[in-house]
Motif scaffolding. Structure first.
Motif, PDB file in Angstrom:
ATOM      1  N   ALA A 489      51.808  22.067  28.042  1.00  0.00           N
ATOM      2  CA  ALA A 489      51.596  22.911  29.305  1.00  0.00           C
ATOM      3  C   ALA A 489      50.184  22.478  29.887  1.00  0.00           C
ATOM      4  CB  ALA A 489      51.551  24.231  28.726  1.00  0.00           C
ATOM      5  N   SER A 490      49.293  21.590  29.016  1.00  0.00           N
ATOM      6  CA  SER A 490      48.207  21.189  29.422  1.00  0.00           C
ATOM      7  C   SER A 490      48.272  20.068  30.710  1.00  0.00           C
ATOM      8  CB  SER A 490      47.348  20.491  28.299  1.00  0.00           C
ATOM      9  OG  SER A 490      47.040  21.615  27.375  1.00  0.00           O
ATOM     10  N   PHE A 491      49.368  19.427  30.475  1.00  0.00           N
ATOM     11  CA  PHE A 491      50.029  18.399  31.505  1.00  0.00           C
ATOM     12  C   PHE A 491      50.980  18.676  32.522  1.00  0.00           C
ATOM     13  CE2 PHE A 491      48.614  16.804  27.243  1.00  0.00           C
ATOM     14  CZ  PHE A 491      47.727  16.071  27.665  1.00  0.00           C
ATOM     15  N   ASN A 492      51.556  19.805  32.385  1.00  0.00           N
ATOM     16  CA  ASN A 492      52.699  20.184  33.507  1.00  0.00           C
ATOM     17  C   ASN A 492      52.029  21.364  34.610  1.00  0.00           C
ATOM     18  OD1 ASN A 492      52.974  22.741  32.095  1.00  0.00           O
ATOM     19  ND2 ASN A 492      54.807  21.858  31.078  1.00  0.00           N
ATOM     20  N   GLY A 493      50.626  21.639  34.237  1.00  0.00           N
ATOM     21  CA  GLY A 493      50.015  22.702  35.191  1.00  0.00           C
ATOM     22  C   GLY A 493      50.122  23.951  34.695  1.00  0.00           C
ATOM     23  N   GLN A 494      51.015  24.358  33.805  1.00  0.00           N
ATOM     24  CA  GLN A 494      51.046  25.568  33.358  1.00  0.00           C
ATOM     25  C   GLN A 494      49.904  26.353  32.849  1.00  0.00           C
ATOM     26  OE1 GLN A 494      54.474  26.372  30.600  1.00  0.00           O
ATOM     27  NE2 GLN A 494      55.695  25.054  31.591  1.00  0.00           N
ATOM     28  N   ASN A 495      48.989  25.668  31.976  1.00  0.00           N
ATOM     29  CA  ASN A 495      47.827  26.068  31.593  1.00  0.00           C
ATOM     30  C   ASN A 495      46.844  26.499  32.465  1.00  0.00           C
ATOM     31  OD1 ASN A 495      48.806  26.186  28.886  1.00  0.00           O
ATOM     32  ND2 ASN A 495      47.657  24.424  28.154  1.00  0.00           N
ATOM     33  N   GLN A 496      47.061  25.563  33.211  1.00  0.00           N
ATOM     34  CA  GLN A 496      45.919  25.595  34.551  1.00  0.00           C
ATOM     35  C   GLN A 496      46.253  27.000  35.497  1.00  0.00           C
ATOM     36  OE1 GLN A 496      43.361  23.317  35.303  1.00  0.00           O
ATOM     37  NE2 GLN A 496      42.591  24.958  36.608  1.00  0.00           N
ATOM     38  N   GLN A 497      47.612  27.288  35.585  1.00  0.00           N
ATOM     39  CA  GLN A 497      47.934  28.356  36.327  1.00  0.00           C
ATOM     40  C   GLN A 497      47.452  29.714  35.660  1.00  0.00           C
ATOM     41  OE1 GLN A 497      52.179  28.018  37.479  1.00  0.00           O
ATOM     42  NE2 GLN A 497      51.718  26.436  38.954  1.00  0.00           N
ATOM     43  N   GLU A 498      47.940  29.825  34.265  1.00  0.00           N
ATOM     44  CA  GLU A 498      47.737  30.958  33.466  1.00  0.00           C
ATOM     45  C   GLU A 498      46.272  31.210  33.111  1.00  0.00           C
ATOM     46  OE1 GLU A 498      49.836  32.720  29.504  1.00  0.00           O
ATOM     47  OE2 GLU A 498      50.588  31.002  30.356  1.00  0.00           O
ATOM     48  N   TYR A 499      45.646  30.004  32.512  1.00  0.00           N
ATOM     49  CA  TYR A 499      44.412  30.207  31.892  1.00  0.00           C
ATOM     50  C   TYR A 499      43.039  29.761  33.000  1.00  0.00           C
ATOM     51  CZ  TYR A 499      47.248  30.754  27.773  1.00  0.00           C
ATOM     52  OH  TYR A 499      48.231  31.190  26.910  1.00  0.00           O
ATOM     53  N   GLY A 500      43.325  28.938  33.985  1.00  0.00           N
ATOM     54  CA  GLY A 500      42.455  28.435  34.743  1.00  0.00           C
ATOM     55  C   GLY A 500      41.896  27.115  34.269  1.00  0.00           C
ATOM     56  N   THR A 501      42.540  26.757  33.198  1.00  0.00           N
ATOM     57  CA  THR A 501      41.918  25.334  32.484  1.00  0.00           C
ATOM     58  C   THR A 501      43.236  24.550  31.887  1.00  0.00           C
ATOM     59  OG1 THR A 501      40.599  24.492  30.823  1.00  0.00           O
ATOM     60  CG2 THR A 501      41.515  26.832  30.260  1.00  0.00           C
ATOM     61  N   PRO A 502      43.103  23.567  31.786  1.00  0.00           N
ATOM     62  CA  PRO A 502      44.346  22.778  31.000  1.00  0.00           C
ATOM     63  C   PRO A 502      44.278  22.919  29.545  1.00  0.00           C
ATOM     64  CG  PRO A 502      42.669  20.999  31.673  1.00  0.00           C
ATOM     65  CD  PRO A 502      42.186  22.635  32.377  1.00  0.00           C
ATOM     66  N   LEU A 503      43.175  23.295  29.103  1.00  0.00           N
ATOM     67  CA  LEU A 503      43.152  23.499  27.519  1.00  0.00           C
ATOM     68  C   LEU A 503      43.884  24.706  27.144  1.00  0.00           C
ATOM     69  CD1 LEU A 503      39.069  23.084  27.306  1.00  0.00           C
ATOM     70  CD2 LEU A 503      40.910  21.566  27.013  1.00  0.00           C
ATOM     71  N   ALA A 504      44.560  24.566  26.055  1.00  0.00           N
ATOM     72  CA  ALA A 504      45.179  25.697  25.454  1.00  0.00           C
ATOM     73  C   ALA A 504      44.578  26.268  24.361  1.00  0.00           C
ATOM     74  CB  ALA A 504      46.588  24.860  24.934  1.00  0.00           C
ATOM     75  N   PRO A 505      45.066  27.475  24.035  1.00  0.00           N
ATOM     76  CA  PRO A 505      44.490  28.381  22.952  1.00  0.00           C
ATOM     77  C   PRO A 505      44.927  27.590  21.661  1.00  0.00           C
ATOM     78  CG  PRO A 505      45.709  29.781  24.477  1.00  0.00           C
ATOM     79  CD  PRO A 505      46.169  28.424  24.931  1.00  0.00           C
TER      80      PRO A 505
END
Length: 677
Positions: A489-505
């Motif tokens: 999800a860091s590379f398909n934009g999902q983390n950016q939308q959900e967390y405001g950053t490409p980094l994952a928990p």
């Protein structure tokens, strides 16, 4: 025109001191082709056309050990322009055996008789002119510690090369074609004895040779009763000077090692803050900030954190080694260690492993046998270094609070020794077929090392660690950071939308996903869940990271409410001692302080209750402790292993043995524990 000078000599003859004096900083260390023995080369500081090659220390040119083969082959096959053979003036009989073999080759040779200050203390007198006449080579008195005689030695080398002066052809050389090796050795020693009796006058008192200072000291340090207590005291002082936070039992007084480490860590923390502020001011992306601060800076910080401890420990080790004491330790411990296939010299690196695996592994270079070096390097990873202690303390406090916690810790330490003995025996039987190491019991004279020699030793070890281990630590830290901070999800934009950053928990990162795949492997060991597995993996950055990672993965157990309740009864002084500014509770700082000062010290018996859902039994908890004890050490230690073992093939082979051993022992503990309890 350039010249190649080979520097030869017995171990403990002062050859390395001479080499350091001749070359200063103009030297470098590689390795001889095809073997793991160090190759030291340098340039004479007063004449850059003279290349000095330091041959491995050896007692003879007989082709038994790798060191002897290297020294013999270089002198015979490479034909250096001159060989400088350094002899210990207090033990001429032993040292002249190698000198005789070197001169027999016909290579231009100069003999440097070292330790002349000690010869004078013994009131012995050496007739150098007679020795020159007997052998047909220049013989120069030296005091390598102070540099006295070094210039005269090199003048003699220059004249020998210019005049193409070769040693006399002695009658004893002809015997090599007529008699067997043992008979030849006897004849050579008989010849040497005659030469020494004619050339050395020793002080005789009451019909006996005067007892030396070394003999007097050895009455205690090699005594069958007092040797071990004396050794324990010396080792305690060495470790205390390196690792103690209450030096000499004085509360709050840090040892030199800890004081330097704290200074370096504080300076690095300030530098990291400057970099952090600069990145924030520049509006760096979240992932870039995290990479630089938590990946690169933490990786470099891990390297720098080790350096002061390595420097202090190795300066002290070099002092003891150069003084002649370490040879006594090897002598005392050899009988015990030979029972499981090692020589007494292996004891020191293994003992150092209780403090830190990195300097322990680097200390294996002092071992004479390649077999001993490889096995001892492997066993150093099994030792319970200080970084593993927080894991043991936390698990003992959490899982064994209702039992004898001291006994559990004692079992853990004893387990490392038992496993080391068993693995050593197996490797000796399988890989080396019971081959035993040569161990000469001749002990050098005690002498006071020079600051220059000790300083060069420390500098070389720190430089080597930075160059080799440092790069591996940094690369491995960045790799673990990447795996623990990114997912698909860091590379398909999902983390950016959900967390405001490409980094994952971390719980949904690549590392967690990998942990979930690997975790079932550990089912037989009792901890086959992904979170404990991830804890093991991050421990390869540094073993303390196991506790930090578990605190992150079980963050729900460390809620704000839990922290508030835990610290509620603490006084201002207690809060201040834990790290709260002015003794006031700070919810933002509470989690880090709880992790560093409570979890790592085992102060909370109710810590991480959810951990007990993943590791359900005491035997499984003990298996987890055993796996972390015996598995691959931190990346810094692996870097040190690579430096000492020279090749990735051998290094990864040893890591594989450590991982397999850890797994077998963990499964054994869990299975047997389940059968018994």
């Amino acid at each position: 025109m350039s010249y190649t000078i080979a520097l030869a000599g017995n171990p403990n003859s002062g050859k390395t001191t001479v080499f350091n004096t001749l070359t200063g900083s103009r030297q470098h260390v590689g390795n001889w082709p095809g073997v793991t023995v160090d190759k030291k080369e340098g340039v004479y500081r007063k004449n850059k056309d003279m290349k000095i090659l330091d041959l491995p220390g050896t007692y003879s040119l007989s082709p038994y050990s790798a060191e002897e083969v290297i020294a013999r082959d270089f002198i015979v096959n490479e034909s250096p322009d001159c060989v400088i053979d350094i002899l210990d003036g207090t033990s001429l009989e032993r040292n002249l055996y190698l000198a005789l073999q070197i001169m027999e080759t016909g290579i231009p040779t100069v003999l440097g008789i070292n330790m002349m200050d000690e010869v004078a203390l013994r009131k012995d007198v050496i007739d150098f002119k007679r020795l020159e006449a007997e052998f047909g080579v220049a013989v120069v008195p030296l005091e390598a510690r102070t540099g006295k005689g070094i210039d005269v030695l090199m003048d003699a080398v220059s004249r020998t090369i210019e005049e193409k002066r070769v040693p006399k052809r002695l009658p004893v050389y002809e015997l090599s074609k007529k008699v067997d090796e043992d008979t030849l050795a006897d004849k050579r020693y008989s010849f040497i004895t005659e030469i020494v009796e004619a050339s050395v006058r020793r002080e005789i008192k009451d019909g006996e040779q005067k007892q030396s200072r070394t003999d007097t000291i050895d009455k205690v340090l090699t005594h069958k009763i007092w040797a071990l207590p004396a050794f324990a005291l010396i080792m305690y002082l060495m470790f205390a000077a390196t690792f103690s936070e209450n030096f000499l039992f004085i509360p709050g007084l840090p040892s030199p090692g800890i004081a330097l480490a704290t200074l370096v860590e504080n300076l690095w923390a300030l530098f990291t803050e400057v970099i952090s502020s600069a990145l924030l001011s520049a509006g760096a992306a979240t992932w870039a900030y995290s990479l630089v601060i938590f990946g690169i800076m933490e990786g470099l910080g891990a390297v720098l954190g080790f350096l002061p401890l390595i420097l202090v420990l190795y300066i002290l080790m070099s002092f003891l080694e150069d003084s002649g004491y370490m040879a006594r330790v090897a002598f005392v411990m050899d009988r015990l260690f030979r029972k499981f296939g090692l020589s007494g010299r292996s004891f020191i690196p293994l003992l150092m492993g209780f403090g830190c695996s990195v300097p322990a592994i680097m200390a294996t270079r002092t071992l004479d046998s390649e077999k001993d070096r490889k096995i001892t390097t492997l066993l150093c990873g099994f030792m319970p270094c200080g970084a593993k202690l927080p894991i043991f303390i936390m698990f003992v406090s959490t899982f064994f609070s209702d039992g004898n916690k001291t006994l559990v810790l004692f079992f853990t330490y004893m387990l490392s020794l038992v496993v080391s003995i068993v693995v050593s025996l197996i490797i000796n039987r399988v890989a080396y077929k019971g081959e035993t190491s040569n161990f000469l019991m001749e002990l050098p004279q005690y002498r006071l090392p020079t600051l220059t020699s000790v300083g060069i030793h420390g500098y070389e070890k720190v430089k080597g660690f930075i160059q080799k281990a440092g790069t591996i630590i940094l690369a491995a830290t960045i790799l673990i950071w990447t795996l623990s901070n990114f997912n698909i999800a860091s590379f398909n934009g999902q983390n950016q939308q959900e967390y405001g950053t490409p980094l994952a928990p971390i719980e949904s990162s690549f590392l967690a996903s990998t942990g979930k795949v690997i975790a079932p492997i550990f089912k037989p060991a009792g901890f086959g869940e992904w979170r404990p597995t991830v804890g093991v993996a991050t421990g390869w950055i540094a073993k303390e990271m196991v506790v930090v990672t578990l605190a992150q993965l079980y963050a729900d157990d460390i809620s704000d409410e839990y922290l508030t309740g835990y610290f509620a009864d603490a006084t201002e002084d207690e809060l201040s001692e834990l790290g709260f500014e002015e003794g006031l509770y700070d919810s933002e700082a509470a989690r880090d302080i709880y992790t560093d000062e409570v979890l790592m010290t085992g102060s909370d018996a109710k810590a991480l209750p959810t951990l007990k859902d993943d590791i359900k039994t005491k035997q499984a908890a003990l298996a987890y402790m055993a796996f972390n004890l015996l598995c691959m050490p931190c990346f810094a230690a692996v870097g040190a292993m690579k430096r000492e073992l020279k090749t990735w093939r051998v290094t990864l082979g040893q890591v594989g043995i450590q991982m397999l051993t850890a797994y077998i022992v963990a499964v054994f503990i869990n299975v047997v524990g389940n059968l018994l309890f």
